[in-house]
Design an enzyme around this catalytic site. Sequence first.
Site, PDB file in Angstrom:
ATOM      1  N   ASP A 185       5.886   4.416   4.835  1.00  0.00           N
ATOM      2  CA  ASP A 185       6.820   3.445   5.440  1.00  0.00           C
ATOM      3  C   ASP A 185       6.818   2.102   4.711  1.00  0.00           C
ATOM      4  OD1 ASP A 185       4.187   3.188   6.499  1.00  0.00           O
ATOM      5  OD2 ASP A 185       4.932   2.036   8.199  1.00  0.00           O
ATOM      6  N   HIS A 186       5.992   1.982   3.670  1.00  0.00           N
ATOM      7  CA  HIS A 186       5.978   0.734   2.888  1.00  0.00           C
ATOM      8  C   HIS A 186       6.494   0.907   1.455  1.00  0.00           C
ATOM      9  CE1 HIS A 186       3.873  -1.864   5.843  1.00  0.00           C
ATOM     10  NE2 HIS A 186       3.631  -0.665   6.345  1.00  0.00           N
ATOM     11  N   HIS A 218       0.850  -1.201   0.000  1.00  0.00           N
ATOM     12  CA  HIS A 218       0.000   0.000   0.000  1.00  0.00           C
ATOM     13  C   HIS A 218       0.875   1.237   0.000  1.00  0.00           C
ATOM     14  CE1 HIS A 218       0.902  -0.483   4.248  1.00  0.00           C
ATOM     15  NE2 HIS A 218       0.256   0.610   4.596  1.00  0.00           N
ATOM     16  N   HIS A 260       6.526  -5.319  11.968  1.00  0.00           N
ATOM     17  CA  HIS A 260       5.857  -4.006  11.972  1.00  0.00           C
ATOM     18  C   HIS A 260       5.537  -3.580  13.406  1.00  0.00           C
ATOM     19  CE1 HIS A 260       2.891  -0.878  10.715  1.00  0.00           C
ATOM     20  NE2 HIS A 260       3.654  -0.822   9.646  1.00  0.00           N
ATOM     21  N   ASP A 273      -0.234  -3.724   5.952  1.00  0.00           N
ATOM     22  CA  ASP A 273      -0.800  -3.445   7.262  1.00  0.00           C
ATOM     23  C   ASP A 273      -2.269  -3.847   7.274  1.00  0.00           C
ATOM     24  OD1 ASP A 273       1.630  -2.264   7.669  1.00  0.00           O
ATOM     25  OD2 ASP A 273       0.888  -0.223   7.778  1.00  0.00           O
ATOM     26  N   HIS A 311       1.227   3.843   2.053  1.00  0.00           N
ATOM     27  CA  HIS A 311       1.730   4.566   3.218  1.00  0.00           C
ATOM     28  C   HIS A 311       3.251   4.589   3.089  1.00  0.00           C
ATOM     29  CE1 HIS A 311      -2.041   4.066   5.952  1.00  0.00           C
ATOM     30  NE2 HIS A 311      -2.014   5.239   5.352  1.00  0.00           N
ATOM     31  N   HIS A 331      -7.371  -1.815   6.034  1.00  0.00           N
ATOM     32  CA  HIS A 331      -6.480  -0.752   6.508  1.00  0.00           C
ATOM     33  C   HIS A 331      -7.068   0.603   6.125  1.00  0.00           C
ATOM     34  CE1 HIS A 331      -2.806   0.600   8.218  1.00  0.00           C
ATOM     35  NE2 HIS A 331      -2.188   0.946   7.106  1.00  0.00           N
TER      36      HIS A 331
END
Length: 313
Positions: A68-69, A64, A270, A212, A66, A144
């Site tokens: 941090d990914h 996805h 995570h 996530d 976000h 999510h």
Amino acid sequence: MNPVWLTVLGTAAAVPSFEHYTSGLLLSYLNDEQWLIDCGEGIQVPFFRYGGNYNKLRRIFISHLHADHYIGLVGLIMSMHMHGRTTPLTIYAPHGLADILTAVLRASDTQLKYNIDYQSIPTNAARVIYQDKKWEVLAFPLKHRIPTVGFRISQVQAERRFLTEKGDGIPYEYIRRMKEGEDILAEDGTLLYKSEDYTEPLPALSFAYCSDTAYDESVIEYCREVTLLYHESTFLHSEKELAEKTLHATAKEAALIAHQCQAKHLLLGHFSYRHPDRRVFEEEARSIFPSVYTAKEGMKLNLNQLNYSKTHA
Ligand SMILES: [Zn+2]
């Protein structure tokens, strides 16, 4: 044939720290390729430190958008460009990533030395997004705050184990072919060795990735009986309220999913910065599911070995 290895590159939720990178898992020796799952900030550092090879890295799967990914893609793509990579790369991600990366490259007037093929992943239903003779990748929806998918990477055809006690003196080349299910014939067509008499099937290897996501039982059907389930455990169950609010999961919930889908092993990752000692996550999960690993940068797991073993001691 080499066993399939999973190498953990990043384990932190949201933000990196001196000790931890954000999300990134590297799979090695799939058709002699490396595949990366998620790509948090600065991931090219642990990628090169722990055995990543930019010419072998052929596919990247992003769950996805976000940061941090996926934000580490900019650094990784540029590092590989500087190192002279020419091998094409395929990136599978939810809609929007191609525009972001194209804008970054355009702003710096960068003409990459290699081609990137962007494959957009549908996020509303499960879909096979890659398949070859040996491997299949299924993307499935997670629960999510923005459209997010999990992945199941499965061996299409299980290998066969050679029964050494039966095959004394058989040439290695015949053994190799029989392990792939081939019967060995003489030049005149008569049967010399029948594969199933000298080999036995092994369970197909599979790996599922759920990050996530909030606790969501709809993922169970996609993760059924996997060799290894990676499930996020951002929080402990005492922080359930926070997990619900942010649509993340607790260690207990990760273990419940692993138990219900009858995974062989569970890998937690995570982790929230709130718990620098990650053993608390493992302890909570182990009260429900026996075979739990806690992700750690540089950790390497042999998936073939995990496929034959029942529990993590
Ligand atoms: Zn997220």
